[in-house]
Structure formats: C-alpha cells, structure tokens
Design a protein around this motif. Structure first.
Motif, PDB file in Angstrom:
ATOM      1  N   ARG A 135      -7.696  13.286   6.292  1.00 60.63           N
ATOM      2  CA  ARG A 135      -6.365  13.832   6.621  1.00 60.63           C
ATOM      3  C   ARG A 135      -5.384  12.718   7.032  1.00 60.63           C
ATOM      4  O   ARG A 135      -4.712  12.785   8.055  1.00 60.63           O
ATOM      5  CB  ARG A 135      -6.464  14.901   7.728  1.00 60.63           C
ATOM      6  N   VAL A 136      -5.363  11.681   6.222  1.00 64.09           N
ATOM      7  CA  VAL A 136      -4.494  10.525   6.480  1.00 64.09           C
ATOM      8  C   VAL A 136      -3.030  10.942   6.331  1.00 64.09           C
ATOM      9  O   VAL A 136      -2.668  11.626   5.371  1.00 64.09           O
ATOM     10  CB  VAL A 136      -4.838   9.394   5.473  1.00 64.09           C
ATOM     11  N   THR A 137      -2.195  10.533   7.281  1.00 64.93           N
ATOM     12  CA  THR A 137      -0.762  10.848   7.177  1.00 64.93           C
ATOM     13  C   THR A 137       0.079   9.616   6.832  1.00 64.93           C
ATOM     14  O   THR A 137       1.227   9.741   6.429  1.00 64.93           O
ATOM     15  CB  THR A 137      -0.206  11.439   8.487  1.00 64.93           C
ATOM     16  N   LYS A 138      -0.492   8.418   7.054  1.00 66.93           N
ATOM     17  CA  LYS A 138       0.249   7.189   6.733  1.00 66.93           C
ATOM     18  C   LYS A 138      -0.688   6.052   6.405  1.00 66.93           C
ATOM     19  O   LYS A 138      -1.792   5.980   6.951  1.00 66.93           O
ATOM     20  CB  LYS A 138       1.109   6.762   7.922  1.00 66.93           C
ATOM     21  N   LEU A 139      -0.257   5.181   5.521  1.00 75.42           N
ATOM     22  CA  LEU A 139      -0.957   3.917   5.308  1.00 75.42           C
ATOM     23  C   LEU A 139      -0.147   2.843   6.023  1.00 75.42           C
ATOM     24  O   LEU A 139       1.086   2.808   5.907  1.00 75.42           O
ATOM     25  CB  LEU A 139      -1.055   3.584   3.815  1.00 75.42           C
ATOM     26  N   LEU A 140      -0.842   1.998   6.773  1.00 76.25           N
ATOM     27  CA  LEU A 140      -0.155   0.916   7.489  1.00 76.25           C
ATOM     28  C   LEU A 140      -0.736  -0.412   7.034  1.00 76.25           C
ATOM     29  O   LEU A 140      -1.955  -0.622   7.049  1.00 76.25           O
ATOM     30  CB  LEU A 140      -0.362   1.070   9.005  1.00 76.25           C
ATOM     31  N   THR A 141       0.166  -1.314   6.627  1.00 73.85           N
ATOM     32  CA  THR A 141      -0.266  -2.639   6.206  1.00 73.85           C
ATOM     33  C   THR A 141       0.664  -3.671   6.805  1.00 73.85           C
ATOM     34  O   THR A 141       1.494  -3.353   7.656  1.00 73.85           O
ATOM     35  CB  THR A 141      -0.334  -2.725   4.666  1.00 73.85           C
ATOM     36  N   ILE A 142       0.464  -4.910   6.416  1.00 75.10           N
ATOM     37  CA  ILE A 142       1.251  -6.006   6.989  1.00 75.10           C
ATOM     38  C   ILE A 142       1.814  -6.825   5.842  1.00 75.10           C
ATOM     39  O   ILE A 142       1.127  -7.021   4.836  1.00 75.10           O
ATOM     40  CB  ILE A 142       0.357  -6.816   7.955  1.00 75.10           C
ATOM     41  N   GLU A 143       3.069  -7.259   5.972  1.00 78.93           N
ATOM     42  CA  GLU A 143       3.642  -8.016   4.868  1.00 78.93           C
ATOM     43  C   GLU A 143       2.968  -9.383   4.777  1.00 78.93           C
ATOM     44  O   GLU A 143       2.525  -9.911   5.781  1.00 78.93           O
ATOM     45  CB  GLU A 143       5.164  -8.128   5.022  1.00 78.93           C
ATOM     46  N   ALA A 144       2.838  -9.968   3.613  1.00 82.04           N
ATOM     47  CA  ALA A 144       3.368  -9.443   2.375  1.00 82.04           C
ATOM     48  C   ALA A 144       2.260  -8.870   1.477  1.00 82.04           C
ATOM     49  O   ALA A 144       2.461  -7.848   0.819  1.00 82.04           O
ATOM     50  CB  ALA A 144       4.079 -10.569   1.618  1.00 82.04           C
ATOM     51  N   SER A 145       1.090  -9.495   1.473  1.00 74.45           N
ATOM     52  CA  SER A 145       0.156  -9.172   0.392  1.00 74.45           C
ATOM     53  C   SER A 145      -0.468  -7.786   0.462  1.00 74.45           C
ATOM     54  O   SER A 145      -0.957  -7.278  -0.541  1.00 74.45           O
ATOM     55  CB  SER A 145      -0.949 -10.214   0.318  1.00 74.45           C
ATOM     56  N   GLY A 146      -0.467  -7.147   1.627  1.00 72.21           N
ATOM     57  CA  GLY A 146      -1.024  -5.802   1.707  1.00 72.21           C
ATOM     58  C   GLY A 146      -0.130  -4.740   1.072  1.00 72.21           C
ATOM     59  O   GLY A 146      -0.596  -3.648   0.725  1.00 72.21           O
ATOM     60  N   ILE A 147       1.147  -5.064   0.906  1.00 72.95           N
ATOM     61  CA  ILE A 147       2.111  -4.020   0.532  1.00 72.95           C
ATOM     62  C   ILE A 147       1.822  -3.455  -0.866  1.00 72.95           C
ATOM     63  O   ILE A 147       1.802  -2.240  -1.057  1.00 72.95           O
ATOM     64  CB  ILE A 147       3.565  -4.548   0.615  1.00 72.95           C
TER      65      ILE A 147
END
Ligand code: 5GP
Length: 189
Positions: free
Chosen positions: A49-61
């Motif tokens: 039940r994921v509501t958001k993906l969170l990553t870090i710039e730049a390469s995860g985007i």
C-alpha cells in the motif's frame, strides 16, 4: 535480477570501490532495463500500500519515475541544494556522499511527505547506507512510514545493507555484489 547482473558484468567498470555504470544507469539510461527494474520493485513491494516513492537526486530519479508507473503514486526526490523556490517548511538531514567525499544537506518540502504516507525508498546504489538512512530520517521527521527500500545495486561487501537491515528496514537489491577485486565482479548467490 539476472538481466541487471548480466548488464553489470558486460558494461560495468570497476574503479577501486566504485562501480561505474554510466552507459546504462548513471549517465546514459537504458529505459527498457529501468522498466524491468520497476516491474521487479512492484513485484516485491506492490502489496505494501505504497503512497509515495522517495529518492534522492540525481541518479535515483529516473529509476523511481519508471517504477512509479507500476505503483501509480507520485515520486518525491530529496534535493541536495536548498533552492529559493522551496518553502521555509522543510524536512532536512545531512548525508555524507560516498562518491564525492563531502557531506551535503538534503531537503524535502514538508508539503510532500505526511504522517499518512507509506513510503518506498528508491536509489541506484547502496554502499555505506548513508543516502538511504538520510531518506528514512526525512520520512520519520514527517511522521510517515517507510515500508522498505528498493535499490538497483547493493555493494554487499560494504556495511550499509547489513546495518539498515539490522535497524529493521526491509532492503531489496536487484543485484548484490559480493566482491569486485581485480576488476572481476562477483554476485551474492
Ligand atoms: P551510500 O550512501 O550507501 O554510501 O552510497 C549510496 C550513494 O552513493 C548512491 O546514491 C550513489 O549515488 C553513490 N554510490 C555509492 N557507491 C557507488 C558506486 O559504486 N557507483 C556509483 N556509480 N555510485 C555509487
């Protein structure tokens, strides 16, 4: 994930403790491969039940954006520079950079992470775990829940994965490297 391991074996360049994958992940991006990675993250975490993906710039985007098409949720990326178009209401933490040897402040506008969010962390590499730890910290500050972390490549000979798993985070890596001595890359079996 066999496809990713094959690609790393074929195109990865070992430079000391750093694996360079510029031809398909960190500079030029192979979107077909990203699509398979996104599908795999969804297979692993689709029931959370994921509501958001969170990553870090730049390469995860890039990876997170493709994965988001499976999860059908927004992607938030932590910014490494406090830019003037952000509000004053920020979640912030400090992250030492593995590749650059510096420490930078990362920020997310509070408007985009809330206590009701169930967040999947996404990143390209896991080494010492500082980047994922920083993202985890931001979600905690927001009062939200982290359901786990999906990383493309874990360098399992470095301590981050073990540390984060011991701290209770579910970490799934699509390729886990056990050693890369003498330029030859071994995977965890
Ligand atoms: P950690 O914070 O886990 O020590 O390192 C993760 C971050 O450092 C990732 O976001 C990634 O950008 C970078 N990184 C760590 N190790 C490598 C590596 O071997 N190759 C590349 N290309 N990036 C790495």
């Amino acid at each position: 994930m066999e496809l990713l391991e094959e690609r790393i074996r074929r195109d990865g360049v070992v430079d000391g403790q750093v694996l360079k994958v510029n031809s398909f992940l960190n500079h030029q991006m192979d979107i077909g491969l990203f699509n398979e990675m996104g599908r795999e993250f969804y297979r692993l975490f689709g029931g959370e039940r994921v509501t958001k993906l969170l990553t870090i710039e730049a390469s995860g985007i890039g990876i997170a954006c493709i994965a988001a098409q499976y999860f059908r949720v927004p992607v938030v990326f932590a910014k490494k520079n406090r830019t003037s178009n952000l509000s004053d209401n920020l979640l912030t933490t400090l992250v030492p950079s593995f590749t650059h040897g510096t420490t930078y402040q990362v920020v997310v506008d509070r408007a985009f992470l809330s206590p009701t969010d169930r967040v999947l962390l996404i990143d390209d590499f896991l080494a010492n775990g500082a980047a994922l730890e920083g993202l985890w910290q931001l979600v905690r500050q927001a009062g939200g829940t982290v359901v786990g972390a999906g990383v493309a490549i874990e360098k399992a000979f470095q301590p981050g994965g073990q540390r984060l798993r011991q701290a209770g985070l579910r970490v799934e890596a699509l390729a886990r490297i056990s050693a890369m001595e003498g330029g030859s890359i071994q995977f965890v079996r």
